[in-house]
Each structure stands twice: as structure tokens, then as C-alpha cells.
Design an enzyme around this catalytic site. Sequence first.
Site, PDB file in Angstrom:
ATOM      1  N   CYS A 113     110.973  19.290  48.426  1.00 25.67           N
ATOM      2  CA  CYS A 113     111.912  18.323  49.009  1.00 25.67           C
ATOM      3  C   CYS A 113     111.494  17.846  50.392  1.00 25.67           C
ATOM      4  CB  CYS A 113     113.314  18.918  49.062  1.00 25.67           C
ATOM      5  SG  CYS A 113     113.956  19.392  47.446  1.00 25.67           S
ATOM      6  N   HIS A 249     117.566  14.480  53.787  1.00 31.11           N
ATOM      7  CA  HIS A 249     117.339  14.853  52.398  1.00 31.11           C
ATOM      8  C   HIS A 249     118.689  14.931  51.705  1.00 31.11           C
ATOM      9  CE1 HIS A 249     116.154  16.797  48.805  1.00 31.11           C
ATOM     10  NE2 HIS A 249     116.551  17.995  49.152  1.00 31.11           N
ATOM     11  N   ASN A 279     120.041  14.906  43.971  1.00 31.44           N
ATOM     12  CA  ASN A 279     118.885  15.381  44.728  1.00 31.44           C
ATOM     13  C   ASN A 279     117.609  14.928  44.016  1.00 31.44           C
ATOM     14  OD1 ASN A 279     116.833  16.819  45.974  1.00 31.44           O
ATOM     15  ND2 ASN A 279     117.925  18.755  46.013  1.00 31.44           N
TER      16      ASN A 279
END
Length: 322
Positions: A113, A249, A279
Site C-alpha cells: 500500500c 491511503h 482499499n
Amino acid sequence: MKRSVVIGTGSALPVRRVSNAELARQVDTSDEWIVERTGIRFRHIAGPDETTATLARDAASAAIAAAGLSAQDIDLIVLATATPDQTFPSTATKVQAMLGIDDCVAFDVAAVCSGFLYAVQVADAMLRTGVQTRALVIGAETFSRILDWQDRTTCVLFGDGAGAIVLEAQESDDATGRGILATRLHADGRHNELLYVDGGPSTTGTVGKLRMKGREVFRHAVVNLASVMTESLGLAGLSAEQVDWVVPHQANARILDATARKLGLAPEKVVVTVDQHANTSAASVPLALDTAVRDGRVKKNDIVVLEAMGGGFTWGAAVVRF
């Protein structure tokens, strides 16, 4: 001095959009349960003809067009992904071929990520040497391909997508010039077992599935993200009050809220797309950035902070005068 200036952004999403209600027909969950714990309402899932490379190509094409360039103007591609099309060659080289670029430096970065932040720092460093002039920095993922669709605690959290920016090396004034002002990266491999994929070419010979201990990840994320944002702002000689936008994020709405509170940032300064995209790992920061650029929120000369944390653990932040 020479700085890497963002001159174009782009993004791409798979055609199929999946609601929480649709997921609830497949696994033991509900829209209320997902929204309350994560803020997620929708995610996009790649179809058979959509891959990390095709999504990356589409995001890259949009970013190049926004920059007013042609693909041949790009001499560096850094692509962040944890879900490459193949073990090798790199997905970046596939995107290079798809874009019709005859020759340029092209490689992947793997930091899950945080991958886009790692890719930004790598590209920035290379541009500032003067060897390359224009870089395509991409975050692209098809996490749906590594999810355990029987695990309701993880399969509801992720989606597929891609985002990209074009960076151009430009002579810039130190005090007020546009470009990347500071970056800061970290990694701590002691936390491998908190967020990982249980497979790989040299261990199981399989792709594996994503495994996560969500409560522990949440705790580390809030502390680490607030800390690295403070570090990067300090390197840039700025305070939180001078920040126009934070593009985080997009992992969990509660993490976004907790991090903003810890830094004393107004919620309206935080770009949130997790409700629509879930996500998307390395794609989430550039995807959210492109959303905010195209809807007019992020404007020229705004101070923008990008931040992310992912498996490893890895985490990082970048301060950009847009």
C-alpha cells in the site's frame, strides 16, 4: 534547483462496481457492518480481460493526456504494485509496450500500500540527477485476485484500480517553486505476520491469499502515518496549518479520521474516496489524487501531503507544492 513537478494525473477503474449489498449475498456480512467499521460502500472488481497492466495503461494514458504530452515524451516508468501480471518481466515493461514507448527505463516497486510513495521518491531522485526528464509514476492493483472470498474480515475491504502521475524535472525556486518538496519513507519487517500473503514463488510456488490482523494494523497505522506526515512536513519547512490537502491511503475511514485528529487537521482537508473505491493498495493515493484534481479541489500551488502504510510494514509521506 531542480524539482520534480506534477504536470498530469490520471486514474482507471474496472467496469464492474460492487456494492456492499451484493457482497452480502456471497459472504456473511451486511452493508451496515461494513460501513460502520470501514466507511466502504462500493469497490470495483476487475473482469477477465482487465489486469493490473491494462488498468495501469489506462491511468497512464489519462495522466499523459492531462500533461499535454505524448507517450514518447516519457523516459522513465516506475510502477508500484503487489499484484503484477507476471512474476517477471515487470508490469512496467508491459505498460511501456502498451503505450508504444520504444525505449525508456521501466521497472516495478513492491511496497504494497506504500508502493506509490516509494515509487514517487525513486522517480524524484532519478529526475533530480538530470539523467531522466519525465517520469510516469503508477500505482496499480488487482487485489481481488489474492483475496480469500470466504474471509469476510478481509474480502470486503479491497478493490481494484490504478492511478498515475507524470513528473517533470524543472528548474524551481527554492522558496515558492512547485514540485516535490520532501519525502520520507520507513520500513519495519518485524511486523510481517500482521499483513501478508501466504504464498510466493520461492516458498509455496503459489500466489497465495491475503491475511491480516486488522486491529493491530489499525493501531500501527494511526501512529506511523501521523508521525511520518509530521516528519515530511518538517523536512519541507512547513507546519500542518499550511497544508491545503491531505491525500491519504484509502484503507479505512476510521484510520483517516484518527490520523487527521492526531495532527489537528480539519476533516474537510482530507480527500476521501474509500467509500467509493475501498482499499486499492498502491493505487489508492494516486487514484484519490486524480479524483481531487479533476473535481477542482486540488489546484496549482496547493500544498498537498500524500501518505500511506502497507504490509511489511512499510510507510511513507510526500509533501508536494502542486
